[in-house]
Design an enzyme around this catalytic site. Structure first.
Site, short mmCIF file in Angstrom:
data_model
loop_
_atom_site.label_atom_id
_atom_site.label_comp_id
_atom_site.label_asym_id
_atom_site.label_seq_id
_atom_site.Cartn_x
_atom_site.Cartn_y
_atom_site.Cartn_z
N SER A 140 -3.33 -9.16 6.58
CA SER A 140 -2.85 -7.82 6.88
C SER A 140 -2.34 -7.83 8.32
O SER A 140 -3.08 -8.12 9.26
CB SER A 140 -4.00 -6.82 6.70
OG SER A 140 -3.77 -5.69 7.51
N ASP A 145 0.83 -1.22 0.00
CA ASP A 145 0.00 0.00 0.00
C ASP A 145 0.86 1.26 0.00
O ASP A 145 0.68 2.15 -0.83
CB ASP A 145 -0.89 0.06 1.25
CG ASP A 145 -2.03 -0.95 1.21
OD1 ASP A 145 -2.44 -1.35 0.11
OD2 ASP A 145 -2.52 -1.31 2.30
N ASP A 148 -7.84 2.80 12.65
CA ASP A 148 -6.56 3.49 12.53
C ASP A 148 -6.70 4.85 11.87
O ASP A 148 -6.05 5.81 12.25
CB ASP A 148 -5.55 2.61 11.79
CG ASP A 148 -5.09 1.44 12.65
OD1 ASP A 148 -5.10 1.59 13.89
OD2 ASP A 148 -4.74 0.38 12.10
N ARG A 201 -0.47 4.21 17.41
CA ARG A 201 -0.92 5.21 16.44
C ARG A 201 -0.67 6.65 16.88
O ARG A 201 -0.18 7.46 16.09
CB ARG A 201 -2.40 4.99 16.09
CG ARG A 201 -2.67 3.68 15.34
CD ARG A 201 -1.80 3.58 14.10
NE ARG A 201 -2.06 2.39 13.32
CZ ARG A 201 -1.17 1.45 13.05
NH1 ARG A 201 0.05 1.54 13.54
NH2 ARG A 201 -1.47 0.42 12.28
N1 ARG Z 1 -8.50 -3.89 15.31
C1 ARG Z 1 -7.26 -3.49 15.88
C2 ARG Z 1 -7.32 -2.06 16.34
O1 ARG Z 1 -8.20 -1.36 15.95
C3 ARG Z 1 -6.09 -3.76 14.98
C4 ARG Z 1 -5.94 -2.92 13.75
C5 ARG Z 1 -4.82 -3.37 12.91
N2 ARG Z 1 -4.41 -2.37 12.00
C6 ARG Z 1 -3.83 -2.62 10.82
N3 ARG Z 1 -3.51 -1.60 10.10
N4 ARG Z 1 -3.62 -3.82 10.39
O2 ARG Z 1 -6.52 -1.59 17.09
#
Ligand code: ARG
Length: 426
Positions: free
Chosen positions: A180, A20, A129, A100
């Site tokens: 992912s 990506d 995210d 994040r």
């Molecule tokens: N569902 C989890 C969260 O919201 C994990 C997100 C994973 N993010 C990713 N870009 N693969 O914290």
């Protein structure tokens, strides 16, 4: 952001080195006529970060920077989470969610340092995210635009591969997995592919930090974790720096399969999704901390703190790290931690980490009060009076409720037992 920005426009892209964000370097240049600074924040994800940085330059990034934020991640984000026993919906230690705000803050700092007018990230429009990045950037750098190529473009993986081929974009040579993955010191999140069927157990191949059940040691292993003011500082008697300590716990607990999490999760955007994590060190440290707190914090404080802890976890999940409420909750939590000093013995065995012993110089567990032995100094004879007064308000309230019911329904309908109570209480 206007799509015909001047060629002087600079965009700082949160770059992971995956498909990506590799494609995004070129896409941002084309679509926004901007120059791209690729920024990789090292929060303990594994993989060849140096190689990714070199590739970003070869793929046309104006500059590519690697920032080692591991220690900051642990001390500023993970330790407060440990002190707050942070588990979203009771199970997810917030590994992705905690990283994040740090990545967003670094994006804003690099944007400021390089004179960029925008930042970019590779989040989709369906997840948490994007919320965490966008809210943090809007908060810390309100002058910055946020570009989210994956949210804007209409490309699936096949389209991205084709785009990369057409534009001569060099992508990671290792086979792209069907999953992912997001990774940092606090754990791994694995999504997509077969995992999307919540009815099916996660296939063994998605796990990397926790060993295969067939390899889990038959014998339990005991690990001593020492805390000072709610912060883990020693493992098995050895003082470790923050990053080392988390890595050590990941290794020790991962070998026993600790921290595999299969969660039907509620996202901020209103979607339920099946999420799979492995967070061995986090789960072990959180268990140890919780157990030590139970020894040194009084009951009313434990009960109230559980509400604060829960609110903290929700808030971190929801992307509001940079908020007055988060600071206030952390200040409260910190104020409870000065006595959370001591040692916990964890037993790691067959996928679980359980506290099986704990000690502290601030323990509220007083042997002379709790013991059933001859040395007891608990004045048992006072228990009768205490219980009488303690139960009095309830005795009265119960009688009044019975009276109200009998007035409404007529005495015939009231069971005989209740009538007897009413007579006795006048
Ligand atoms: N569902 C989890 C969260 O919201 C994990 C997100 C994973 N993010 C990713 N870009 N693969 O914290």
């Amino acid at each position: 952001m206007s799509e015909s920005a001047s060629p002087e426009t600079k965009v700082v892209l949160a770059y992971s080195g995956g498909l990506d964000t590799s494609v995004a370097i070129r896409w941002i240049q084309e679509k926004y006529h901007a120059r791209v600074v690729a920024l990789t924040v090292d929060v303990g994800q594994e993989g060849e970060l140096r190689g990714a940085i070199d590739r970003a330059r070869r793929n046309g990034a104006l500059d590519a920077q690697l920032v080692d934020a591991k220690e900051t991640f642990v001390t500023e984000f993970l330790w407060p989470a440990v002190q707050a026993n942070a588990l979203y919906e009771g199970v997810y230690p917030l590994s992705t969610a905690l990283a994040r705000p740090l990545i967003a803050r670094t994006l804003v700092e690099v944007a400021q340092a390089t004179g960029a007018g925008a930042v970019a990230h590779g989040c989709t429009g369906k997840g948490n995210d994007q919320v965490r990045f966008d809210v943090a950037v809007h908060t810390l750098g309100p002058h910055l635009r946020v570009i989210a190529p994956v949210r804007e473009w209409n490309m699936n993986r096949t389209d991205e591969m084709a785009y990369a081929r057409e534009h001569g974009i060099e992508i990671r040579t290792t086979l792209e997995s069907p999953y992912s993955v997001d990774e940092n010191l606090w754990g791994r999140s694995i999504e997509g592919g077969r995992l999307e069927d919540a009815a099916q157990p996660a296939p063994e191949e998605v796990f990397d930090w926790t060993s295969h059940p067939a390899d889990w040691p038959k014998e339990p292993e005991e690990v001593a974790v020492e805390f000072e003011a709610g912060i883990p500082v020693r493992v098995n008697g050895r003082a470790l720096g923050p990053v080392d300590l988390v890595q050590t716990m990941n290794r020790l607990a991962g070998a026993h399969g600790v921290g595999r999490i299969d969660h039907v999760e509620d996202r901020v955007v209103g979607i339920k999704s099946r999420e799979t994590y492995e967070c061995p060190g986090a789960i072990a440290l959180l268990e140890a901390h919780r157990s030590l707190e139970s020894l040194v914090l009084p009951r009313d404080l434990l009960q109230f703190k559980a509400l604060v802890d829960r609110r903290f976890a929700d808030l971190v999940y929801e992307g509001l790290w940079y908020s007055p409420l988060r600071e206030a909750l952390c200040a409260f939590v910190r104020s409870t931690q000065e006595v959370v000093t001591g040692s916990v013995t964890l037993r790691l065995h067959q996928g679980s980490a359980r506290a099986v012993g704990r000690r502290s110089e601030y323990s509220l567990l007083a042997h002379e009060l709790a013991t059933y032995g001859a040395e007891s100094r608990f004045p048992q004879e006072l228990a009768v009076g205490f219980i009488h007064l303690y139960g009095l308000p309830n005795q009265l309230a119960h009688a009044r409720v019975q009276a109200a019911r009998s007035h409404r329904q007529g005495e015939e309908n009231v069971p005989r037992v209740a009538r007897a109570v009413l007579r006795a209480s006048g």
